[in-house]
Design an enzyme around this catalytic site. Structure first.
Site, PDB file in Angstrom:
ATOM      1  N   CYS A 256     -11.769  -4.062  33.632  1.00 32.05           N
ATOM      2  CA  CYS A 256     -12.965  -3.945  34.478  1.00 32.05           C
ATOM      3  C   CYS A 256     -14.025  -5.005  34.195  1.00 32.05           C
ATOM      4  CB  CYS A 256     -13.543  -2.542  34.384  1.00 32.05           C
ATOM      5  SG  CYS A 256     -14.302  -2.113  32.791  1.00 32.05           S
ATOM      6  N   HIS A 315     -17.424   1.670  32.378  1.00 35.59           N
ATOM      7  CA  HIS A 315     -16.796   0.970  33.497  1.00 35.59           C
ATOM      8  C   HIS A 315     -17.796  -0.045  34.017  1.00 35.59           C
ATOM      9  CE1 HIS A 315     -14.352  -0.084  36.833  1.00 35.59           C
ATOM     10  NE2 HIS A 315     -15.210   0.379  37.721  1.00 35.59           N
ATOM     11  N   ASP A 338     -17.049  -3.367  43.527  1.00 35.70           N
ATOM     12  CA  ASP A 338     -16.139  -3.136  42.405  1.00 35.70           C
ATOM     13  C   ASP A 338     -14.745  -3.603  42.791  1.00 35.70           C
ATOM     14  OD1 ASP A 338     -14.739  -2.274  40.210  1.00 35.70           O
ATOM     15  OD2 ASP A 338     -15.501  -0.220  40.256  1.00 35.70           O
TER      16      ASP A 338
END
Length: 667
Positions: A256, A315, A338
């Site tokens: 991530c 995250h 994202d």
């Protein structure tokens, strides 16, 4: 007209240095001129004769095959219109004419060719313009623009909520090939789409993921990175985007923070203000019910076939700044994007742009993908006890945590190398009426309060373990009564990755204690031998996850909680000069001691900086227990100015140890 009197363009000077300085693009490492839309730029045109009142100068700006072109003629008006492309004479001296050109504030961004009266004037790039008040990415504060558009270094925030670690990151949006790579990723968009930061940012987000049309990065959470680069090795977006541009193939591997770093680089490169953001205790809700369901057996071990949801220690995603003219009023500003491959949106792995304002208010119907992001930052956690009853399983809800998801949402502070907590941008204060109302609005129902009558409450004090030392936990039990009670405590400890992926169970600690008073502390311990030899079982940074169940013996009342412990490891020492000269060797001296009772294997030290052409490294196969190593890494700076040097240490067993220093490089 006599052909001898025809106006002929002999040359066009794009005034690269002058225009680049005015457009804040002088740092781009490209031979082409880089401009920002909605802002004047100058051209110096040499003619065969002086320009006369009846002459025409026609400029054609073309964005490529099957793309529209703009035709602009000299405008006799002295003032500029509010919209559209325009060109005026700024200065005339004999056969030399200086033209001022202004592009539309909503022009197509990308690569342009330019012709002046059929003379090929060359190529330039046109970017979004946060300095232009008519551009939909306009950002009013100069300090914010310096950070979110022009800053080419920063930090990622990792670890977990109670033990936040910073990881230096080089965005490098001005480096060679980066801008070319970013615009090549957008060649599938239609011209009208290339005008909109909403659609451009969504497309860039999509193309970060290799699962989408051979995008930039391959995601990998298996712990096996033998046919690529382990995600924790990366400290810069630059080699990733450069490799993708040169090879046209996905780069292996990312997780991530790598996806966020590269996406932030790409957005800043094309002129969209962007920042990398970390959400600690981030929920991954697979059932889209705005909660995470965790199932435990009676010893506290998780039951994998039932526990489909997960809570990531952290995250990361990217926020981009823009107006949302496609939405009702009130949703301009920061938008979540994202590119980590988690959820499918309109057939591809991507999230956003989702307005932070909509996330905060629980307006999950607002585009794009707001339901998923809302749960990440504000979902509830349900812990279930699975009891065996005559060969049948019975699920008993033993804990509802409404304030454990979405902690310490973080980004780099504007103008400072410090963390800024932006949690309250994403959610109202935990437990406030506004926060619960947002959850009610998002879920369409009132929250469950059937566990509020519990008499026993449980929490854990510790948040870290010094690597090589025992695991020590202090369990805090609180009651409304002071009557002595016997309590059974069961604590199951797992070794897992930051995404909640369990690699092995370290064991279960069980204890029966008599508690007295309204608050009691219970100590639990596990020797380091239970985890130390398992650290290298996967090539990832590991943490300890604990699930604790407490049961009042007399009443059978059960409560539960969980905790995450990160490993601490003493840093190595680094010496380097505070100043150095360009194109002359710079020596970095490192000193490292293995303080663990086991050998460290696959040792690698690396040095990265935007002042260097390439990363420099030093490797050793093994460092025995207690052994100290000293070595030097020599590198040669190729760019002047203050340059941050990042020195990283990694091994099979220990990850993410680094040191950094800014060195002033002079001529």
């Amino acid at each position: 007209m006599d052909s001898r009197n025809m106006l002929v363009v002999y040359s066009v000077n794009l005034e690269k240095k002058l225009n680049a300085a005015a457009h804040h693009t002088i740092e781009y490492q490209t031979q082409k001129l880089v401009l920002r839309r909605g802002q004047i730029f100058s051209l110096k045109v040499m003619l065969n004769r002086p320009l006369q009142s009846h002459d025409e100068l026609k400029l054609i700006f073309n964005t490529g095959h099957n793309m529209p072109f703009y035709t602009v003629e000299l405008d006799p008006m002295t003032s500029y219109r509010s919209k559209g492309w325009q060109v005026k004479i700024a200065k005339q001296s004999g056969v030399e004419v200086v033209l001022n050109v202004i592009s539309a504030a909503d022009a197509v961004v990308g690569r342009y060719t330019m012709n002046v009266n059929e003379f090929d004037a060359g190529v330039f790039f046109l970017l979004f313009n946060p300095w232009c008040s008519d551009d939909s990415v306009f950002m009013a504060s100069e300090e914010d623009r310096a950070e979110y558009v022009l800053n080419d270094t920063g930090y990622m925030y990792m670890g977990f909520a109670k033990q936040i670690k910073e990881k230096p990151w080089t965005f490098g949006q001005f480096e060679k090939y980066i801008l070319n790579c970013c615009f090549r990723l957008l060649t599938h968009l239609e011209p009208k789409e290339m005008q909109s930061p909403v659609l451009v940012s969504r497309a860039i987000c999509t193309m970060m993921c290799a699962a989408n049309n051979f995008g930039v990065l391959v995601g990998n959470w298996t712990g096996d990175y033998s046919n690529g680069t382990a995600p924790y090795v990366w400290a810069s977006s630059v080699p990733i985007l450069q490799q993708h541009y040169i090879t046209r193939m996905p780069v292996r591997f990312g997780q991530c923070w790598v996806f966020s770093g590269v996406l932030t680089t790409a957005l800043r490169a094309v002129g969209i203000p962007a920042r990398s953001v970390t959400n600690f205790e981030s929920a991954h809700d697979t059932e889209k019910n705005l909660r995470v369901d965790i199932y435990l057996d009676e010893s506290g071990k998780t039951i994998p076939h039932l526990t489909k949801d997960s809570v990531w220690n952290f995250h990361m995603w990217t926020d981009a700044w823009m107006k949302r003219q496609d939405l009702p009023q009130g949703h301009d500003g920061w938008q979540v994007l994202d590119s980590t491959p988690q959820e499918i949106s309109e057939g591809q792995f991507r999230i956003g742009p989702s307005p932070v304002s909509a996330i905060r208010q629980g307006l999950v119907q607002i585009m794009y993908d707001t339901t998923f992001v809302f749960t990440e930052v504000n979902g509830d956690k349900y812990i279930w006890l699975v009891k065996q009853n005559q060969e049948r399983e019975k699920n008993v809800l033993i804990a509802v945590e409404t304030a454990s998801i979405g902690k310490n949402i973080s980004t780099k502070m504007v103008g400072e190398n410090r963390r800024q907590d932006i949690t309250l941008h994403y959610k109202f204060p935990e437990g406030s009426p506004e926060e619960r109302k947002a959850m009610e609005k998002a879920s369409g129902k009132r929250p469950d309060d059937k566990l509020n009558s519990r008499t026993l409450h449980i929490s854990v004090l510790q948040n870290s373990v010094e690597l090589g030392h025992p695991i020590n936990l202090t369990i805090v039990l609180k009651r409304k009564t002071a009557t002595p009670q016997n309590v059974n405590i069961s604590c199951s400890l797992d070794l897992q990755t930051y995404t909640g992926n369990k690699k092995t169970n370290l064991g279960v600690i069980q204890k029966t204690v008599q508690i007295q008073g309204q608050e009691s502390e219970v100590s639990l311990s596990m020797d380091s031998s239970f985890y130390i030899y398992k650290l290298g079982m996967v090539d990832d940074e590991m943490v300890i996850k604990g699930f604790i169940i407490a049961e009042i013996v007399d009443s059978g009342e059960r409560v539960a909680t969980d905790t995450t412990l990160c490993f601490l490891y003493s840093a190595f020492s680094v010496e380097m000069p505070s100043t150095s000269k360009v194109n002359q060797p710079l020596t970095i001296t490192c000193n490292f001691k293995n303080t663990l009772p086991i050998p460290l294997t696959n040792i690698k030290f690396s040095v990265e900086s935007l002042g260097l052409n390439n990363m420099k490294s030093w490797e050793q196969e093994t460092v025995p227990p207690g052994k100290t190593i000293n070595f030097q890494i020599e590198c040669t700076p190729v760019k002047t100015g203050p340059r941050k040097f990042i020195v990283k240490f990694i091994s099979r067993q220990v990850k993410e140890v680094h040191a950094e220093k800014v060195v002033l490089i002079t001529k």
